[in-house]
Design a protein around this motif. Structure first.
Motif, mmCIF file in Angstrom:
data_model
loop_
_atom_site.group_PDB
_atom_site.id
_atom_site.type_symbol
_atom_site.label_atom_id
_atom_site.label_comp_id
_atom_site.label_asym_id
_atom_site.label_seq_id
_atom_site.Cartn_x
_atom_site.Cartn_y
_atom_site.Cartn_z
ATOM 1 N N SER A 146 -2.004 0.581 -11.632
ATOM 2 C CA SER A 146 -1.675 0.624 -12.972
ATOM 3 C C SER A 146 -1.166 -0.832 -13.504
ATOM 4 O O SER A 146 -0.996 -1.059 -14.680
ATOM 5 N N LEU A 147 -1.218 -1.585 -12.475
ATOM 6 C CA LEU A 147 -0.685 -3.060 -12.684
ATOM 7 C C LEU A 147 -1.760 -4.131 -12.804
ATOM 8 O O LEU A 147 -2.443 -4.465 -11.602
ATOM 9 N N GLU A 148 -2.311 -4.302 -14.058
ATOM 10 C CA GLU A 148 -3.570 -5.063 -14.086
ATOM 11 C C GLU A 148 -3.577 -6.443 -13.786
ATOM 12 O O GLU A 148 -4.697 -7.122 -13.217
ATOM 13 N N ASN A 149 -2.351 -6.990 -13.637
ATOM 14 C CA ASN A 149 -2.357 -8.435 -13.152
ATOM 15 C C ASN A 149 -1.845 -8.429 -11.632
ATOM 16 O O ASN A 149 -1.588 -9.726 -11.231
ATOM 17 N N VAL A 150 -2.077 -7.604 -10.917
ATOM 18 C CA VAL A 150 -1.725 -7.614 -9.607
ATOM 19 C C VAL A 150 -3.018 -7.348 -8.751
ATOM 20 O O VAL A 150 -3.942 -6.461 -8.868
ATOM 21 N N ASN A 151 -3.432 -8.426 -7.774
ATOM 22 C CA ASN A 151 -4.413 -8.362 -6.605
ATOM 23 C C ASN A 151 -4.026 -8.043 -5.400
ATOM 24 O O ASN A 151 -2.908 -8.500 -5.189
ATOM 25 N N ILE A 152 -4.772 -7.419 -4.651
ATOM 26 C CA ILE A 152 -4.390 -7.268 -3.336
ATOM 27 C C ILE A 152 -5.304 -8.054 -2.493
ATOM 28 O O ILE A 152 -6.835 -8.077 -2.591
ATOM 29 N N ASP A 153 -5.185 -8.664 -1.383
ATOM 30 C CA ASP A 153 -5.795 -9.629 -0.730
ATOM 31 C C ASP A 153 -5.120 -9.766 0.881
ATOM 32 O O ASP A 153 -4.222 -9.004 1.120
ATOM 33 N N SER A 154 -5.867 -10.229 1.854
ATOM 34 C CA SER A 154 -5.402 -10.405 3.228
ATOM 35 C C SER A 154 -5.479 -11.673 3.704
ATOM 36 O O SER A 154 -6.465 -12.373 3.261
ATOM 37 N N PHE A 155 -4.861 -12.287 4.701
ATOM 38 C CA PHE A 155 -4.990 -13.322 5.257
ATOM 39 C C PHE A 155 -4.347 -13.256 6.770
ATOM 40 O O PHE A 155 -3.721 -12.424 7.168
ATOM 41 N N SER A 156 -5.119 -14.116 7.327
ATOM 42 C CA SER A 156 -4.383 -14.302 9.196
ATOM 43 C C SER A 156 -4.236 -15.832 9.099
ATOM 44 O O SER A 156 -4.587 -16.713 8.554
ATOM 45 N N GLY A 157 -3.191 -16.046 10.029
ATOM 46 C CA GLY A 157 -2.828 -17.468 10.305
ATOM 47 C C GLY A 157 -1.526 -18.034 9.318
ATOM 48 O O GLY A 157 -0.891 -17.009 8.936
ATOM 49 N N LEU A 158 -1.445 -19.197 9.166
ATOM 50 C CA LEU A 158 -0.468 -19.608 8.303
ATOM 51 C C LEU A 158 -0.294 -19.209 6.831
ATOM 52 O O LEU A 158 -1.571 -19.676 6.326
#
Length: 157
Positions: A59-71
């Motif tokens: 429901s939060l239009e300005n929220v994105n989900i991502d992932s990362f590894s490392g620093l």
């Protein structure tokens, strides 16, 4: 202004969601960046954590989900921002987060860390606490979003 809210989110709790929701009101864009730490053994895969966070924040239009590894500083450098958001529950969090912020800034002096204080009802809440309670078949429905509650029941059958 864009901000990155990094963490393991294994799993996401209502305390995390509170920070995300409040950040969404104060920033143009919030990227929730899930750390994929190969040296740890998380309960949920990175894909499961992404799916749960997407469901919990749909429901939060300005929220994105991502992932990362490392620093984190390397992830920030690739992003279109230099601002990191961290939630604080207690003085012990502040000490740890301040060390991390100073280390990140020493690696890249453009990286700025902003702290947001948790609401009092979430100061005890952590992913570790949730997992421990759930592992003993305890009720965590008031601690995590519904999608996480279902996933925890599946993991601890």
């Amino acid at each position: 202004m864009k901000v990155i809210y990094p963490g393991s989110f294994d799993p996401v709790t209502n305390g995390h969601l509170d920070i995300i929701q409040r950040a969404a009101k104060n920033f143009d864009e919030v990227t929730v960046a899930i750390l994929d730490n190969k040296s740890k053994s998380p309960l949920f895969t990175i894909e499961e954590r992404i799916a749960m966070l997407k469901e919990a924040t749909k429901s939060l239009e300005n929220v994105n989900i991502d992932s990362f590894s490392g620093l984190l500083v390397d992830y920030v450098a690739k992003s279109n921002t230099n601002t990191v958001l961290r939630g604080l529950r207690a003085i012990s969090d502040y000490e740890n987060e301040m060390r991390n912020a100073l280390a990140n800034n020493s690696l890249n002096n453009d990286v700025e860390t902003i702290f947001m204080v948790s609401k009092s009802e979430y100061t005890f809440l952590s992913s570790s606490v949730v997992k421990e309670i759930a592992s003993f078949n305890g009720d965590v429905k008031n601690m995590v979003p519904e999608v996480v509650c279902k996933q925890l029941k599946e993991k601890y059958k």
